[in-house]
Write a protein that holds these residues in place. Structure first.
Motif, short mmCIF file in Angstrom:
data_model
loop_
_atom_site.label_atom_id
_atom_site.label_comp_id
_atom_site.label_asym_id
_atom_site.label_seq_id
_atom_site.Cartn_x
_atom_site.Cartn_y
_atom_site.Cartn_z
N ASP A 24 0.84 -1.19 0.00
CA ASP A 24 0.00 0.00 0.00
C ASP A 24 0.88 1.25 0.00
OD1 ASP A 24 -1.80 2.06 0.41
OD2 ASP A 24 -2.95 0.97 1.91
N HIS A 25 0.91 1.94 -1.13
CA HIS A 25 1.76 3.12 -1.26
C HIS A 25 1.18 4.36 -0.58
CE1 HIS A 25 4.58 1.01 -3.75
NE2 HIS A 25 3.58 0.55 -4.45
N ALA A 26 -0.02 4.25 -0.03
CA ALA A 26 -0.61 5.36 0.70
C ALA A 26 -0.09 5.44 2.13
CB ALA A 26 -2.14 5.23 0.71
N LEU A 27 0.65 4.43 2.56
CA LEU A 27 1.18 4.44 3.92
C LEU A 27 2.29 5.46 4.06
CD1 LEU A 27 1.52 0.64 4.78
CD2 LEU A 27 -0.41 2.16 5.22
N GLY A 28 2.36 6.10 5.21
CA GLY A 28 3.47 6.98 5.52
C GLY A 28 4.72 6.15 5.80
N ARG A 48 -6.44 10.15 3.00
CA ARG A 48 -7.77 10.43 2.44
C ARG A 48 -8.64 11.19 3.46
NH1 ARG A 48 -6.76 5.02 1.14
NH2 ARG A 48 -5.93 4.87 -0.96
N LEU A 49 -8.42 10.94 4.75
CA LEU A 49 -9.16 11.68 5.77
C LEU A 49 -8.78 13.16 5.69
CD1 LEU A 49 -11.02 11.88 8.23
CD2 LEU A 49 -9.01 11.46 9.65
N PHE A 50 -7.50 13.45 5.64
CA PHE A 50 -7.04 14.84 5.54
C PHE A 50 -7.62 15.49 4.28
CE2 PHE A 50 -3.89 18.05 4.27
CZ PHE A 50 -3.87 18.84 5.42
N ARG A 51 -7.58 14.76 3.17
CA ARG A 51 -8.10 15.31 1.91
C ARG A 51 -9.60 15.53 1.96
NH1 ARG A 51 -4.28 12.89 -2.73
NH2 ARG A 51 -2.51 12.46 -1.37
N ALA A 52 -10.31 14.69 2.72
CA ALA A 52 -11.77 14.84 2.82
C ALA A 52 -12.15 16.04 3.69
CB ALA A 52 -12.39 13.57 3.40
N VAL A 65 0.12 6.88 18.99
CA VAL A 65 -0.42 7.52 17.79
C VAL A 65 0.69 8.32 17.14
CG1 VAL A 65 -2.16 9.14 16.93
CG2 VAL A 65 -2.68 7.70 18.91
N ARG A 66 0.80 8.23 15.83
CA ARG A 66 1.85 8.93 15.08
C ARG A 66 1.24 9.65 13.90
NH1 ARG A 66 5.55 11.37 12.66
NH2 ARG A 66 7.52 10.48 12.01
N SER A 67 1.44 10.94 13.78
CA SER A 67 1.01 11.63 12.57
C SER A 67 2.11 11.48 11.53
CB SER A 67 0.69 13.10 12.84
OG SER A 67 1.86 13.81 13.17
N SER A 68 1.72 11.41 10.28
CA SER A 68 2.66 11.09 9.22
C SER A 68 2.05 11.44 7.88
CB SER A 68 2.97 9.58 9.30
OG SER A 68 3.87 9.20 8.31
N PRO A 121 10.34 19.20 9.57
CA PRO A 121 10.64 18.99 10.99
C PRO A 121 9.65 19.73 11.89
CG PRO A 121 12.58 19.76 9.80
CD PRO A 121 11.43 19.83 8.85
N GLY A 122 9.21 19.04 12.92
CA GLY A 122 8.31 19.63 13.88
C GLY A 122 6.84 19.61 13.51
N VAL A 123 6.52 19.15 12.30
CA VAL A 123 5.13 19.13 11.86
C VAL A 123 4.42 17.89 12.36
CG1 VAL A 123 3.61 19.01 9.83
CG2 VAL A 123 5.56 20.57 9.85
N PHE A 124 5.11 16.77 12.40
CA PHE A 124 4.49 15.50 12.77
C PHE A 124 4.70 15.22 14.25
CE2 PHE A 124 5.82 15.39 8.36
CZ PHE A 124 4.57 15.34 7.78
N GLU A 125 3.78 14.49 14.83
CA GLU A 125 3.85 14.19 16.25
C GLU A 125 3.71 12.71 16.51
OE1 GLU A 125 1.73 16.46 19.31
OE2 GLU A 125 0.92 17.62 17.64
N SER A 126 4.36 12.26 17.55
CA SER A 126 4.14 10.92 18.08
C SER A 126 3.66 11.10 19.51
CB SER A 126 5.43 10.10 18.08
OG SER A 126 5.84 9.83 16.78
N ARG A 127 2.65 10.34 19.87
CA ARG A 127 2.15 10.37 21.25
C ARG A 127 2.00 8.95 21.73
NH1 ARG A 127 -1.41 15.52 22.54
NH2 ARG A 127 -0.37 16.95 21.12
N VAL A 128 2.40 8.70 22.96
CA VAL A 128 2.26 7.38 23.56
C VAL A 128 1.34 7.48 24.76
CG1 VAL A 128 4.49 6.56 22.70
CG2 VAL A 128 4.35 7.66 24.93
#
Length: 120
Positions: free
Chosen positions: A11-15, A40-44, A93-96, A108-115
């Motif tokens: 799946d090439h849609a994966l980060g 697709r969620l972001f695009r929607a 959770v990881r944004s990507s 840099p600094g745009v994406f977040e990881s939260r545990v």
């Protein structure tokens, strides 16, 4: 519109991070169970709340608009079902995004990881 993806190497849609987990899993290595909410969620959501050009000064307003935007139909129900299938009370959770590992697209600094994120 499919807003979710399983960790599938093809799946090439994966980060980048999700793709790495999928590759590890495909090689039989232990990985956390999980799924991906695709871009697709972001695009929607973004066409209704964000301008086509974003100025740095407008980022706070854009973040506020995104937090207030309604989820697409069916998103909450599918998210609940996928979380039920994981059975975890706390998550990581990881944004990507798919191009984050492209040297020309670094942010840099745009994406977040939260545990230890509560399921709610």
């Amino acid at each position: 519109m499919a807003l979710f993806a399983d960790l599938d190497v093809a799946d090439h849609a994966l980060g980048g991070k999700a793709r790495s987990l999928a590759q590890l899993r495909a090689r039989g290595l232990p990985t956390p169970r999980g799924f991906v909410i695709t871009d697709r969620l972001f695009r929607a959501v973004t066409p209704t709340v964000l301008p086509k050009q974003l100025e740095i000064a407008a980022l706070d307003a854009a973040a506020t608009a995104l937090r207030a935007a309604p989820w697409p139909d069916g998103f909450a129900a599918e998210l609940t079902a996928r979380l039920d299938a994981l059975g975890a009370a706390r998550l990581s959770v990881r944004s990507s995004f798919a191009g984050e590992d492209d040297p020309a697209a670094l942010a840099p600094g745009v994406f977040e990881s939260r545990v230890d994120v509560p399921r709610a």
